[in-house]
Design a protein around this motif. Structure first.
Motif, PDB file in Angstrom:
ATOM      1  N   ASP A 170      45.015  51.601  41.462  1.00  0.00           N
ATOM      2  CA  ASP A 170      46.021  51.155  40.505  1.00  0.00           C
ATOM      3  C   ASP A 170      45.449  50.016  39.659  1.00  0.00           C
ATOM      4  OD1 ASP A 170      47.097  48.380  41.600  1.00  0.00           O
ATOM      5  OD2 ASP A 170      46.829  49.703  43.336  1.00  0.00           O
ATOM      6  N   ALA A 171      46.093  49.734  38.526  1.00  0.00           N
ATOM      7  CA  ALA A 171      45.565  48.785  37.541  1.00  0.00           C
ATOM      8  C   ALA A 171      45.332  47.392  38.122  1.00  0.00           C
ATOM      9  CB  ALA A 171      46.500  48.711  36.333  1.00  0.00           C
ATOM     10  N   MET A 172      46.277  46.875  38.909  1.00  0.00           N
ATOM     11  CA  MET A 172      46.111  45.531  39.477  1.00  0.00           C
ATOM     12  C   MET A 172      44.946  45.490  40.457  1.00  0.00           C
ATOM     13  SD  MET A 172      49.953  43.999  39.967  1.00  0.00           S
ATOM     14  CE  MET A 172      49.372  42.834  41.164  1.00  0.00           C
ATOM     15  N   THR A 173      44.837  46.499  41.322  1.00  0.00           N
ATOM     16  CA  THR A 173      43.749  46.541  42.294  1.00  0.00           C
ATOM     17  C   THR A 173      42.419  46.702  41.569  1.00  0.00           C
ATOM     18  OG1 THR A 173      45.244  47.517  43.916  1.00  0.00           O
ATOM     19  CG2 THR A 173      42.886  47.708  44.362  1.00  0.00           C
ATOM     20  N   ARG A 174      42.401  47.524  40.529  1.00  0.00           N
ATOM     21  CA  ARG A 174      41.183  47.735  39.746  1.00  0.00           C
ATOM     22  C   ARG A 174      40.708  46.416  39.142  1.00  0.00           C
ATOM     23  NH1 ARG A 174      42.607  52.312  37.546  1.00  0.00           N
ATOM     24  NH2 ARG A 174      43.737  51.378  35.811  1.00  0.00           N
ATOM     25  N   ASP A 175      41.629  45.631  38.561  1.00  0.00           N
ATOM     26  CA  ASP A 175      41.261  44.332  37.992  1.00  0.00           C
ATOM     27  C   ASP A 175      40.710  43.396  39.064  1.00  0.00           C
ATOM     28  OD1 ASP A 175      42.045  45.188  35.488  1.00  0.00           O
ATOM     29  OD2 ASP A 175      43.966  44.110  35.503  1.00  0.00           O
ATOM     30  N   THR A 176      41.369  43.384  40.228  1.00  0.00           N
ATOM     31  CA  THR A 176      40.903  42.549  41.340  1.00  0.00           C
ATOM     32  C   THR A 176      39.503  42.974  41.778  1.00  0.00           C
ATOM     33  OG1 THR A 176      43.164  42.209  42.109  1.00  0.00           O
ATOM     34  CG2 THR A 176      41.404  41.812  43.708  1.00  0.00           C
ATOM     35  N   MET A 177      39.284  44.280  41.883  1.00  0.00           N
ATOM     36  CA  MET A 177      37.972  44.790  42.316  1.00  0.00           C
ATOM     37  C   MET A 177      36.881  44.472  41.290  1.00  0.00           C
ATOM     38  SD  MET A 177      38.275  45.890  45.355  1.00  0.00           S
ATOM     39  CE  MET A 177      36.665  46.627  45.494  1.00  0.00           C
ATOM     40  N   HIS A 178      37.212  44.514  40.003  1.00  0.00           N
ATOM     41  CA  HIS A 178      36.236  44.134  38.974  1.00  0.00           C
ATOM     42  C   HIS A 178      35.823  42.675  39.169  1.00  0.00           C
ATOM     43  CE1 HIS A 178      35.977  47.488  35.985  1.00  0.00           C
ATOM     44  NE2 HIS A 178      36.985  47.904  36.725  1.00  0.00           N
ATOM     45  N   ASP A 179      36.813  41.797  39.405  1.00  0.00           N
ATOM     46  CA  ASP A 179      36.510  40.388  39.645  1.00  0.00           C
ATOM     47  C   ASP A 179      35.674  40.218  40.901  1.00  0.00           C
ATOM     48  OD1 ASP A 179      37.992  39.765  37.385  1.00  0.00           O
ATOM     49  OD2 ASP A 179      39.784  39.162  38.509  1.00  0.00           O
ATOM     50  N   GLU A 180      36.039  40.950  41.974  1.00  0.00           N
ATOM     51  CA  GLU A 180      35.286  40.894  43.228  1.00  0.00           C
ATOM     52  C   GLU A 180      33.843  41.342  43.013  1.00  0.00           C
ATOM     53  OE1 GLU A 180      35.733  40.032  46.569  1.00  0.00           O
ATOM     54  OE2 GLU A 180      37.469  38.973  45.790  1.00  0.00           O
ATOM     55  N   LEU A 181      33.672  42.432  42.262  1.00  0.00           N
ATOM     56  CA  LEU A 181      32.328  42.947  42.004  1.00  0.00           C
ATOM     57  C   LEU A 181      31.483  41.919  41.265  1.00  0.00           C
ATOM     58  CD1 LEU A 181      30.261  45.205  42.100  1.00  0.00           C
ATOM     59  CD2 LEU A 181      31.272  46.119  39.998  1.00  0.00           C
ATOM     60  N   GLU A 182      32.077  41.267  40.287  1.00  0.00           N
ATOM     61  CA  GLU A 182      31.338  40.236  39.549  1.00  0.00           C
ATOM     62  C   GLU A 182      30.933  39.095  40.483  1.00  0.00           C
ATOM     63  OE1 GLU A 182      31.892  37.356  35.667  1.00  0.00           O
ATOM     64  OE2 GLU A 182      33.083  39.193  35.796  1.00  0.00           O
ATOM     65  N   SER A 183      31.827  38.709  41.373  1.00  0.00           N
ATOM     66  CA  SER A 183      31.534  37.656  42.338  1.00  0.00           C
ATOM     67  C   SER A 183      30.405  38.076  43.289  1.00  0.00           C
ATOM     68  CB  SER A 183      32.797  37.321  43.130  1.00  0.00           C
ATOM     69  OG  SER A 183      32.526  36.401  44.146  1.00  0.00           O
ATOM     70  N   ILE A 184      30.458  39.322  43.774  1.00  0.00           N
ATOM     71  CA  ILE A 184      29.401  39.843  44.659  1.00  0.00           C
ATOM     72  C   ILE A 184      28.066  39.849  43.933  1.00  0.00           C
ATOM     73  CG2 ILE A 184      28.577  41.918  45.847  1.00  0.00           C
ATOM     74  CD1 ILE A 184      31.590  42.507  46.454  1.00  0.00           C
ATOM     75  N   TRP A 185      28.071  40.308  42.683  1.00  0.00           N
ATOM     76  CA  TRP A 185      26.841  40.349  41.883  1.00  0.00           C
ATOM     77  C   TRP A 185      26.261  38.944  41.721  1.00  0.00           C
ATOM     78  CZ3 TRP A 185      26.904  39.354  36.195  1.00  0.00           C
ATOM     79  CH2 TRP A 185      25.650  39.481  35.623  1.00  0.00           C
ATOM     80  N   GLU A 186      27.119  37.948  41.425  1.00  0.00           N
ATOM     81  CA  GLU A 186      26.653  36.575  41.268  1.00  0.00           C
ATOM     82  C   GLU A 186      26.041  36.041  42.555  1.00  0.00           C
ATOM     83  OE1 GLU A 186      30.113  34.556  39.801  1.00  0.00           O
ATOM     84  OE2 GLU A 186      29.781  35.271  37.740  1.00  0.00           O
ATOM     85  N   ARG A 187      26.612  36.431  43.717  1.00  0.00           N
ATOM     86  CA  ARG A 187      26.127  35.922  45.006  1.00  0.00           C
ATOM     87  C   ARG A 187      24.892  36.654  45.506  1.00  0.00           C
ATOM     88  NH1 ARG A 187      31.324  36.216  48.494  1.00  0.00           N
ATOM     89  NH2 ARG A 187      32.154  37.390  46.750  1.00  0.00           N
ATOM     90  N   THR A 188      24.703  37.924  45.103  1.00  0.00           N
ATOM     91  CA  THR A 188      23.597  38.696  45.656  1.00  0.00           C
ATOM     92  C   THR A 188      22.506  39.037  44.647  1.00  0.00           C
ATOM     93  OG1 THR A 188      24.623  40.841  45.152  1.00  0.00           O
ATOM     94  CG2 THR A 188      25.155  39.831  47.288  1.00  0.00           C
TER      95      THR A 188
END
Length: 189
Positions: A170-188
């Motif tokens: 769903d749209a809200m979860t998708r937005d959250t996952m995009h933010d999470e992915l960016e955070s994971i990318w920054e950390r790894t």
């Protein structure tokens, strides 16, 4: 890592399905480079060849024209440096979160305590601490995708390919996952 050499080179790559008048040219002379730590998005309409290109980079399609190289090595089949996350839900329903995430390490015959320690770091990284013993049927769609991402990352890929991994959410979860992915990318990286 400070390298000035591209980690991924796509050089004049084409892929055609079929022969004769019914042939479909799915990818037509695509070229680009990806530097270490770089985040690249392939955007285009449905059916334009994005998944075909990903499948060639990931080694799932091995017959194509042109050249695909990772760290200078030509790709021919699956490659340990490439991890893939797909749109389709891919957790193992009979395995809990920690066993899903540690599965690639189990295949490498890593001792259980060592693979659980390593898997726990990635469970924590994707925000699933406290859900280690839950099975996929007890998780939301976004949580299942986090398990898939953690399972892919635990294997230590240098390149992570994601083919519309949040499209079914769903749209809200998708937005959250995009933010999470960016955070994971920054950390790894």
């Amino acid at each position: 890592n400070g390298s000035t050499e591209p980690q991924l080179v796509i050089d004049n790559v084409s892929k055609q399905f079929g022969e004769g008048p019914g042939a479909v040219l799915a990818v037509d002379r695509v070229s680009f480079n990806v530097m270490p730590g770089e985040f690249v998005a392939c955007i285009g309409p449905s059916g334009c060849g994005k998944s075909t290109l990903f499948n060639m980079i990931g080694g799932l399609l091995t017959e194509y024209d042109g050249d695909i190289r990772i760290d200078g090595e030509r790709i021919s089949g699956s490659h340990e440096y490439v991890g893939m996350v797909f749109q389709e839900e891919s957790t193992f329903p009979w395995r809990n979160v920690i066993d899903n995430v540690s599965f690639p390490l189990e295949l490498r015959k890593m001792p259980k305590s060592e693979r659980y320690d390593r898997a726990q770091k990635f469970v924590d990284l994707v925000g699933l601490k406290g859900f280690e013993k839950r099975v996929p049927s007890e998780l939301s769609g976004g949580m299942k995708q986090r398990v898939s991402i953690a399972r892919t990352l635990v294997a230590g890929p240098r390149i992570l390919l994601m083919d519309e991994p949040f499209a079914a959410l769903d749209a809200m979860t998708r937005d959250t996952m995009h933010d999470e992915l960016e955070s994971i990318w920054e950390r790894t990286g």
